[in-house]
Design a protein around this motif. Sequence first.
Motif, PDB file in Angstrom:
ATOM      1  N   ARG A 459     -25.650  15.289  -6.404  1.00 23.65           N
ATOM      2  CA  ARG A 459     -24.267  15.677  -6.638  1.00 23.65           C
ATOM      3  C   ARG A 459     -23.422  15.088  -5.507  1.00 23.65           C
ATOM      4  O   ARG A 459     -23.502  15.550  -4.360  1.00 23.65           O
ATOM      5  CB  ARG A 459     -24.120  17.203  -6.656  1.00 23.65           C
ATOM      6  CG  ARG A 459     -24.584  17.852  -7.951  1.00 23.65           C
ATOM      7  CD  ARG A 459     -23.600  17.553  -9.050  1.00 23.65           C
ATOM      8  NE  ARG A 459     -23.981  18.082 -10.343  1.00 23.65           N
ATOM      9  CZ  ARG A 459     -23.711  19.296 -10.783  1.00 23.65           C
ATOM     10  NH1 ARG A 459     -23.078  20.154  -9.996  1.00 23.65           N
ATOM     11  NH2 ARG A 459     -24.069  19.670 -11.985  1.00 23.65           N
ATOM     12  N   PRO A 460     -22.646  14.049  -5.776  1.00 27.94           N
ATOM     13  CA  PRO A 460     -21.926  13.360  -4.697  1.00 27.94           C
ATOM     14  C   PRO A 460     -21.011  14.295  -3.919  1.00 27.94           C
ATOM     15  O   PRO A 460     -20.271  15.093  -4.494  1.00 27.94           O
ATOM     16  CB  PRO A 460     -21.113  12.291  -5.444  1.00 27.94           C
ATOM     17  CG  PRO A 460     -21.856  12.082  -6.729  1.00 27.94           C
ATOM     18  CD  PRO A 460     -22.403  13.433  -7.084  1.00 27.94           C
ATOM     19  N   ALA A 527     -18.901   9.557  -6.958  1.00 25.39           N
ATOM     20  CA  ALA A 527     -17.936  10.609  -6.636  1.00 25.39           C
ATOM     21  C   ALA A 527     -16.539  10.247  -7.116  1.00 25.39           C
ATOM     22  O   ALA A 527     -15.795  11.093  -7.616  1.00 25.39           O
ATOM     23  CB  ALA A 527     -17.934  10.868  -5.124  1.00 25.39           C
ATOM     24  N   GLU A 528     -16.167   8.986  -6.986  1.00 28.97           N
ATOM     25  CA  GLU A 528     -14.848   8.535  -7.448  1.00 28.97           C
ATOM     26  C   GLU A 528     -14.702   8.731  -8.951  1.00 28.97           C
ATOM     27  O   GLU A 528     -13.630   9.086  -9.447  1.00 28.97           O
ATOM     28  CB  GLU A 528     -14.654   7.065  -7.076  1.00 28.97           C
ATOM     29  CG  GLU A 528     -13.455   6.396  -7.719  1.00 28.97           C
ATOM     30  CD  GLU A 528     -12.129   6.946  -7.212  1.00 28.97           C
ATOM     31  OE1 GLU A 528     -11.095   6.681  -7.853  1.00 28.97           O
ATOM     32  OE2 GLU A 528     -12.121   7.639  -6.162  1.00 28.97           O
ATOM     33  N   LEU A 529     -15.783   8.516  -9.697  1.00 26.67           N
ATOM     34  CA  LEU A 529     -15.749   8.662 -11.156  1.00 26.67           C
ATOM     35  C   LEU A 529     -15.988  10.102 -11.601  1.00 26.67           C
ATOM     36  O   LEU A 529     -15.853  10.405 -12.791  1.00 26.67           O
ATOM     37  CB  LEU A 529     -16.802   7.754 -11.791  1.00 26.67           C
ATOM     38  CG  LEU A 529     -16.615   6.252 -11.560  1.00 26.67           C
ATOM     39  CD1 LEU A 529     -17.807   5.483 -12.097  1.00 26.67           C
ATOM     40  CD2 LEU A 529     -15.328   5.775 -12.217  1.00 26.67           C
ATOM     41  N   GLY A 530     -16.359  10.986 -10.669  1.00 30.11           N
ATOM     42  CA  GLY A 530     -16.643  12.366 -11.042  1.00 30.11           C
ATOM     43  C   GLY A 530     -17.955  12.514 -11.786  1.00 30.11           C
ATOM     44  O   GLY A 530     -18.091  13.392 -12.642  1.00 30.11           O
ATOM     45  N   TYR A 534     -28.033   9.485 -10.278  1.00 30.21           N
ATOM     46  CA  TYR A 534     -29.461   9.658 -10.512  1.00 30.21           C
ATOM     47  C   TYR A 534     -30.202   8.473  -9.895  1.00 30.21           C
ATOM     48  O   TYR A 534     -30.039   7.326 -10.335  1.00 30.21           O
ATOM     49  CB  TYR A 534     -29.762   9.742 -12.005  1.00 30.21           C
ATOM     50  CG  TYR A 534     -29.382  11.060 -12.630  1.00 30.21           C
ATOM     51  CD1 TYR A 534     -30.292  12.112 -12.693  1.00 30.21           C
ATOM     52  CD2 TYR A 534     -28.110  11.264 -13.138  1.00 30.21           C
ATOM     53  CE1 TYR A 534     -29.945  13.330 -13.262  1.00 30.21           C
ATOM     54  CE2 TYR A 534     -27.753  12.479 -13.708  1.00 30.21           C
ATOM     55  CZ  TYR A 534     -28.675  13.500 -13.773  1.00 30.21           C
ATOM     56  OH  TYR A 534     -28.325  14.701 -14.326  1.00 30.21           O
ATOM     57  N   VAL A 535     -30.998   8.762  -8.886  1.00 27.14           N
ATOM     58  CA  VAL A 535     -31.784   7.733  -8.214  1.00 27.14           C
ATOM     59  C   VAL A 535     -33.132   7.650  -8.923  1.00 27.14           C
ATOM     60  O   VAL A 535     -33.906   8.613  -8.933  1.00 27.14           O
ATOM     61  CB  VAL A 535     -31.977   8.058  -6.725  1.00 27.14           C
ATOM     62  CG1 VAL A 535     -32.761   6.945  -6.035  1.00 27.14           C
ATOM     63  CG2 VAL A 535     -30.628   8.248  -6.044  1.00 27.14           C
TER      64      VAL A 535
END
Length: 717
Positions: A459-460, A527-530, A534-535
């Motif tokens: 969760r960024p 985070a910018e895209l909301g 997933y790594v």
Amino acid sequence: MTDTPTRPPAHPGAAPHPGPADVLLARLGRLRACVALLVEGQSADDPTAGDPMRGLYLPDETVRFLLRRPRLNGPDPGPGPEDGPQDGPQDGPDAERDTEATQDARPEREPEAGPEPGPDAPGQPPRAPAASGDRLDALAGRLGLTELDTAFLLIALAPDIDRTFEPLYGYLNDDVSRRRASIGLALDLCGLPAEHPTARARFHPSAPLTALGLLTVEDPERPLLSRALRVPDRVVGHLLGDDTPDPSLAGHLPAAPLPAPDDGTGFIDRLAGRLAPGRITYLREQREGDGPAYVAAAVHAAGTRALYYTGPAEGVPDVLREARLAGHALAVPGLPDPPHAMLRALTTQTDVAVLVTDRRPYDAEWCRDDPLVLELPRPRSATHHAWSAAIGAPDAGPGFDLAATVAPYHLGGEQITRAARAAREMAGFDGGPLTAGHLRRAAQQQSASGLERHARRIRPDVSWTDLVLPEKPLTQLHELALRARHRDLVLGDWRLSAGGGRGRGVLGLFAGDSGTGKTLSAEVVAAELGLDLYVIQLSSVVDKYVGETEKNLERIFTEADRTDAVLLFDEADSVFGKRSAVTSSNDRYANMESSYLLQRLESFSGIALLTTNLRANVDEAFTRRLDLVIDFPFPDRPQRLALWQHSLTHVPHTDGIELTPLSEAFELAGGAIRSAVVTAAYLAAGRGDKVTAADLLEGARREYRKAGRLVPGEGSW
């Protein structure tokens, strides 16, 4: 019996407008007169008519009476003004045995055109005049029931509305324990002979009353004429004006979703024109959840309504009956697995318009009668209209841009409704206006997926201020976020997709030394895209068995296509490596994995970021398919100084620490500088003091030792 409420008059002195219950009770009043005449005619010569035990046993005089009694189907005064064409006496072996009494009792009209109960037709179920609240006539008109069907239905439901019919029916059935109408009694009340084939056929399982779920013929082990007739409680409730759905459908009838916006192609209008009884349409979704929104738009355009059913195949008969009673279409948003039973149940009906939506391609093996199969158009970029309708007119915070906030999300109609409701509740809990943060958190809740089986979810919790990069890679990162936000507009509405089944994915490669900020940049973009990040865990992807790696990757890409998230392939050269000349079977299968990835990236519609320390190890065919390749250079001295300063932003430290010597003496990347600050912080926390210059120096030296490098100036600083 309690009085049935009626609609109040429009003004004092006006006559009340009869409701459905009033009209039905008036019909039953006329039916009661017919029952009374039949009772009177049947009991005229019955020696046991006054016996309180009648119907429980058969004395000798009753047996002799039954043997003498002619066939009686109720008094028939002859054709009335509403009667259909008359027939003469029937030919056949029975004609010679017909007595004058039975000739008088035989109806002189075809059963399909027979009259309904009427006060001027003794012994015949009277026909009620049409009334605005007459649901029985309305139902018959929608479903194509004959007048005889309507009369049978009224006779069967009478005990469910008026209990006084029970003892009367028990008397006429010659069995006080059988207090419902039987087939023989229904024929008697309609003045029809018991042997009439057309009349008997109205109770066949394929006849409208039984096939449509309006009438149940019970006691199959009994002779046909003595089988009891029952009207389901839901049908009785509907005719009385109760629109509460059948209890068996509880939890399976969700609310109608928000209609999809007009796509400008006329698809919704064409779909609305197909909403005719008996037509079934299969709509394949491009994105899960879009189907119900298109159905809602088509239903709205057609000026009707639809029931949305999400239950099992066993409930199809009940929900079809519900749709018939209400005169609505039926929508099935998503088929169960396997879908055979439900589709077969839906395609066998001929009186309800059905719209089925599903993500899977239609398989002809699912049912014998194929529906019309249509591909839903790709969703337009202007989904903010659906969000705007779901949110309404909230008290939004300053600078709140709805279109920019929701652009990265590809939720369906119901998901948008739920996310909007959750966002409003979050804002109410915080006691402030609705913000982009509320909307993003709510949308992320609706994007939960199965990716966590193959990836680590992040969760960024970072922003652009956490990045210390040169201007060029920073500009490219902003462009990457811009592409992800407007890909539907550019590739879809502006038709700049390359075709060939290519998706609308955004692919980026981050190349640079370890610790230069590649993973952190991916988190900032998410985070910018909301969106969640997933790594991908290579341990859950790579498999020693042939073909299993490709299967695992396919599961990841398929799940990512239906989820609003950012995929991060860390150390991507281990999966996206160069293809080589085939010298062994291992080379062949390694090349197959790379070839599969090349094909799959073409059709990917999500956001995927790849990181590598060695760009030269990535196959050139992959770089051609990438939107951006961003190089992360090793930080120079000014950038290293900025990294030291940024890492100490939230760390308590002594005043006057000089960081310039550290940035000049130690050539460390951003990740190593952060590790050095963490080491210094632990040293200070152990002393219960603030971080000092000596702590930072020790942290930097430890990073050099970990890398196996010679520590500059050790012992002299």
